[in-house]
Design a protein around this motif. Sequence first.
Motif, PDB file in Angstrom:
ATOM      1  N   PHE A   1       0.837  -1.192   0.000  1.00 44.00           N
ATOM      2  CA  PHE A   1       0.000   0.000   0.000  1.00 44.00           C
ATOM      3  C   PHE A   1       0.873   1.244   0.000  1.00 44.00           C
ATOM      4  N   HIS A   2       0.423   2.282  -0.697  1.00 44.73           N
ATOM      5  CA  HIS A   2       1.087   3.584  -0.610  1.00 44.73           C
ATOM      6  C   HIS A   2       0.488   4.325   0.581  1.00 44.73           C
ATOM      7  N   LEU A   3       1.334   4.707   1.534  1.00 44.52           N
ATOM      8  CA  LEU A   3       0.878   5.408   2.739  1.00 44.52           C
ATOM      9  C   LEU A   3       1.638   6.715   2.904  1.00 44.52           C
ATOM     10  N   ASP A   4       1.083   7.606   3.733  1.00 44.65           N
ATOM     11  CA  ASP A   4       1.757   8.880   3.965  1.00 44.65           C
ATOM     12  C   ASP A   4       2.778   8.807   5.098  1.00 44.65           C
ATOM     13  N   HIS A   5       2.792   7.675   5.837  1.00 41.62           N
ATOM     14  CA  HIS A   5       3.793   7.515   6.900  1.00 41.62           C
ATOM     15  C   HIS A   5       4.016   6.026   7.169  1.00 41.62           C
ATOM     16  N   LYS A   6       5.140   5.755   7.797  1.00 40.10           N
ATOM     17  CA  LYS A   6       5.443   4.384   8.212  1.00 40.10           C
ATOM     18  C   LYS A   6       4.582   4.068   9.436  1.00 40.10           C
ATOM     19  N   PRO A   7       3.763   3.019   9.365  1.00 38.54           N
ATOM     20  CA  PRO A   7       2.929   2.680  10.522  1.00 38.54           C
ATOM     21  C   PRO A   7       3.768   2.325  11.749  1.00 38.54           C
ATOM     22  N   THR A   8       3.279   2.735  12.894  1.00 35.81           N
ATOM     23  CA  THR A   8       3.926   2.395  14.161  1.00 35.81           C
ATOM     24  C   THR A   8       3.614   0.931  14.499  1.00 35.81           C
ATOM     25  N   ARG A   9       4.331   0.401  15.472  1.00 35.58           N
ATOM     26  CA  ARG A   9       4.044  -0.972  15.938  1.00 35.58           C
ATOM     27  C   ARG A   9       2.601  -1.073  16.432  1.00 35.58           C
ATOM     28  N   GLN A  10       2.134  -0.010  17.113  1.00 29.43           N
ATOM     29  CA  GLN A  10       0.750   0.002  17.598  1.00 29.43           C
ATOM     30  C   GLN A  10      -0.235  -0.061  16.429  1.00 29.43           C
TER      31      GLN A  10
ATOM     32  N   GLN B   1      11.516   5.596   0.270  1.00 25.20           N
ATOM     33  CA  GLN B   1      11.564   6.277  -1.026  1.00 25.20           C
ATOM     34  C   GLN B   1      10.242   6.135  -1.773  1.00 25.20           C
ATOM     35  N   GLU B   2       9.684   4.926  -1.796  1.00 24.20           N
ATOM     36  CA  GLU B   2       8.410   4.676  -2.492  1.00 24.20           C
ATOM     37  C   GLU B   2       7.208   5.030  -1.623  1.00 24.20           C
ATOM     38  N   ARG B   3       7.446   5.213  -0.323  1.00 26.34           N
ATOM     39  CA  ARG B   3       6.381   5.424   0.657  1.00 26.34           C
ATOM     40  C   ARG B   3       5.368   4.283   0.556  1.00 26.34           C
ATOM     41  N   SER B   4       5.925   3.077   0.534  1.00 28.40           N
ATOM     42  CA  SER B   4       5.069   1.897   0.428  1.00 28.40           C
ATOM     43  C   SER B   4       5.265   0.996   1.641  1.00 28.40           C
ATOM     44  N   PHE B   5       4.172   0.402   2.029  1.00 27.72           N
ATOM     45  CA  PHE B   5       4.106  -0.457   3.209  1.00 27.72           C
ATOM     46  C   PHE B   5       3.625  -1.825   2.757  1.00 27.72           C
ATOM     47  N   ARG B   6       4.459  -2.834   2.976  1.00 23.78           N
ATOM     48  CA  ARG B   6       4.094  -4.207   2.601  1.00 23.78           C
ATOM     49  C   ARG B   6       3.712  -4.979   3.862  1.00 23.78           C
ATOM     50  N   VAL B   7       2.584  -5.652   3.790  1.00 18.65           N
ATOM     51  CA  VAL B   7       2.103  -6.505   4.865  1.00 18.65           C
ATOM     52  C   VAL B   7       2.239  -7.951   4.399  1.00 18.65           C
ATOM     53  N   ARG B   8       2.945  -8.763   5.179  1.00 20.37           N
ATOM     54  CA  ARG B   8       3.027 -10.209   4.918  1.00 20.37           C
ATOM     55  C   ARG B   8       2.175 -10.897   5.961  1.00 20.37           C
ATOM     56  N   PHE B   9       1.316 -11.816   5.501  1.00 23.86           N
ATOM     57  CA  PHE B   9       0.397 -12.469   6.433  1.00 23.86           C
ATOM     58  C   PHE B   9       0.090 -13.888   5.982  1.00 23.86           C
ATOM     59  N   LYS B  10      -0.479 -14.636   6.912  1.00 23.49           N
ATOM     60  CA  LYS B  10      -1.003 -15.947   6.559  1.00 23.49           C
ATOM     61  C   LYS B  10      -2.351 -16.122   7.234  1.00 23.49           C
TER      62      LYS B  10
END
Length: 154
Positions: free
Chosen positions: A51-60, A143-152
């Motif tokens: 996902f393209h996001l405006d910030h890096k998500p916190t652990r919370q 640089q890309e302001r992208s956040f990747r979620v890996r899940f199962k």
Amino acid sequence: MADYILNEHHKEEFPPAHTAEHLLNQTMIRLFGCERSFNAHIERKKSKMSFHLDHKPTRQEEREIEQKMNELIDEDLPVTFEFVSIDDLPEEIDPARLPEDVSDTIRLVRIGNYDVCPCIGRHVRSTSQIGRFEMLGTNWDEQERSFRVRFKIV
């Protein structure tokens, strides 16, 4: 039931993970105000979505994603289908995200009142059939302001 001509579909999804993909897209939209994922690889053993996001998500915020996903699964939301003309898409559907050669009839997948998305893939009948959503990890590309979620799905 009427016979609708839809686009060809060449993929055999794992319905629990594919349905979770829809939930995660809407969860990210609601939590971060972003668009649906720009890159998704959904498989039985492990999946990833970006996902393209405006910030890096916190652990919370990461914990909140996982918690919200499992709450939605536990809610046992119905997964239903409806067929609409391309000219009658609901306003929350962006026609620019449809393939160029899209059919005149679009199949919409609704998950309760939580998400609606055009899709011709296979899904579970209700969210409780998904199982448990486990976040395996995340990556942030500044640089890309992208956040990747890996899940199962367990």
